[in-house]
Design an enzyme around this catalytic site. Structure first.
Site, PDB file in Angstrom:
ATOM      1  N   ASP A 215      41.202  39.616  26.268  1.00 26.77           N
ATOM      2  CA  ASP A 215      41.856  38.977  27.221  1.00 26.77           C
ATOM      3  C   ASP A 215      42.238  37.731  26.781  1.00 26.77           C
ATOM      4  O   ASP A 215      41.732  37.014  26.307  1.00 26.77           O
ATOM      5  CB  ASP A 215      41.032  38.833  28.566  1.00 26.77           C
ATOM      6  CG  ASP A 215      41.746  38.804  29.848  1.00 26.77           C
ATOM      7  OD1 ASP A 215      42.135  37.642  29.832  1.00 26.77           O
ATOM      8  OD2 ASP A 215      41.498  39.743  30.708  1.00 26.77           O
TER       9      ASP A 215
ATOM     10  N   GLN B 148      44.080  43.850  42.338  1.00 24.10           N
ATOM     11  CA  GLN B 148      45.048  44.022  41.198  1.00 24.10           C
ATOM     12  C   GLN B 148      46.037  43.063  41.041  1.00 24.10           C
ATOM     13  O   GLN B 148      46.908  42.745  41.838  1.00 24.10           O
ATOM     14  CB  GLN B 148      45.776  45.368  40.856  1.00 24.10           C
ATOM     15  CG  GLN B 148      46.398  45.605  39.524  1.00 24.10           C
ATOM     16  CD  GLN B 148      46.846  47.145  39.555  1.00 24.10           C
ATOM     17  OE1 GLN B 148      47.291  47.796  40.715  1.00 24.10           O
ATOM     18  NE2 GLN B 148      47.107  47.636  38.489  1.00 24.10           N
TER      19      GLN B 148
ATOM     20  N   HIS C  10      44.729  48.551  34.167  1.00 25.79           N
ATOM     21  CA  HIS C  10      43.938  47.892  32.970  1.00 25.79           C
ATOM     22  C   HIS C  10      42.591  48.040  33.417  1.00 25.79           C
ATOM     23  O   HIS C  10      41.984  47.577  34.534  1.00 25.79           O
ATOM     24  CB  HIS C  10      44.529  46.516  32.893  1.00 25.79           C
ATOM     25  CG  HIS C  10      44.402  45.543  33.918  1.00 25.79           C
ATOM     26  ND1 HIS C  10      45.449  45.587  34.831  1.00 25.79           N
ATOM     27  CD2 HIS C  10      43.783  44.487  34.369  1.00 25.79           C
ATOM     28  CE1 HIS C  10      45.295  44.729  35.723  1.00 25.79           C
ATOM     29  NE2 HIS C  10      44.226  44.010  35.279  1.00 25.79           N
TER      30      HIS C  10
ATOM     31  N   HIS D 105      38.922  46.169  32.790  1.00 22.55           N
ATOM     32  CA  HIS D 105      38.169  44.878  32.015  1.00 22.55           C
ATOM     33  C   HIS D 105      36.850  45.483  31.585  1.00 22.55           C
ATOM     34  O   HIS D 105      36.263  46.082  32.106  1.00 22.55           O
ATOM     35  CB  HIS D 105      38.004  43.854  33.334  1.00 22.55           C
ATOM     36  CG  HIS D 105      39.148  43.173  33.690  1.00 22.55           C
ATOM     37  ND1 HIS D 105      39.732  42.005  33.427  1.00 22.55           N
ATOM     38  CD2 HIS D 105      39.865  43.770  34.727  1.00 22.55           C
ATOM     39  CE1 HIS D 105      40.903  41.791  33.894  1.00 22.55           C
ATOM     40  NE2 HIS D 105      40.930  42.755  34.822  1.00 22.55           N
TER      41      HIS D 105
END
Length: 134
Positions: free
Chosen positions: A29, A90, A96, A98
């Site tokens: 990230d 979101q 996605h 995490h």
């Protein structure tokens, strides 16, 4: 399309790619919440998990499983999270997942700490919810 994740997939934005599969990609990230914060995304643009095909979904969560083993070695515990839609928090409208290494000293808490209170439902309300989800 002005999706940052699609730009990463196309190579327009460089990132630290950890692993790629036919349908998915895992990378560090750019705005980490912890050392080792990783994102796992489908290569095809989808807003919600349920928009993905079964093959894409299986590939994505298989990659989550593979990368999670490595991320979890950093601290021994990892938050696995997905905000599935704008109202769920979101921020980027591309699926996605995490993977955030967690420790006793980080400032985050359990999922219930994200909400001000828990809800109370009557038995009939619980039955109604149950029947809708069944």
């Amino acid at each position: 399309m002005d999706c940052i994740f699609c730009k990463i997939i196309s190579g327009d934005i460089r990132t630290k790619i950890l692993k790629e599969t036919l349908h998915s990609m895992a990378f560090l990230d750019a705005f980490p919440l912890a050392k080792g914060h990783t994102l796992v995304i489908p290569k095809k643009h989808h807003v919600k998990i349920q928009d993905m095909s079964i093959a894409e979904n299986s590939d994505l969560f298989s990659l989550v499983h593979q990368i999670l083993q490595k991320v979890d070695k950093l601290t021994g515990s990892t938050l696995v999270a997905s905000h599935n839609g704008k109202e769920a928090g979101q921020e980027i409208s591309h699926v996605h997942i995490h993977l955030v290494p967690r420790s006793k000293t980080d400032s985050a808490g359990p999922i219930h700490s994200m909400f001000n209170s828990t809800l109370k439902f009557s038995n009939s309300e619980i039955d109604e919810i149950y029947n809708k989800l069944k």
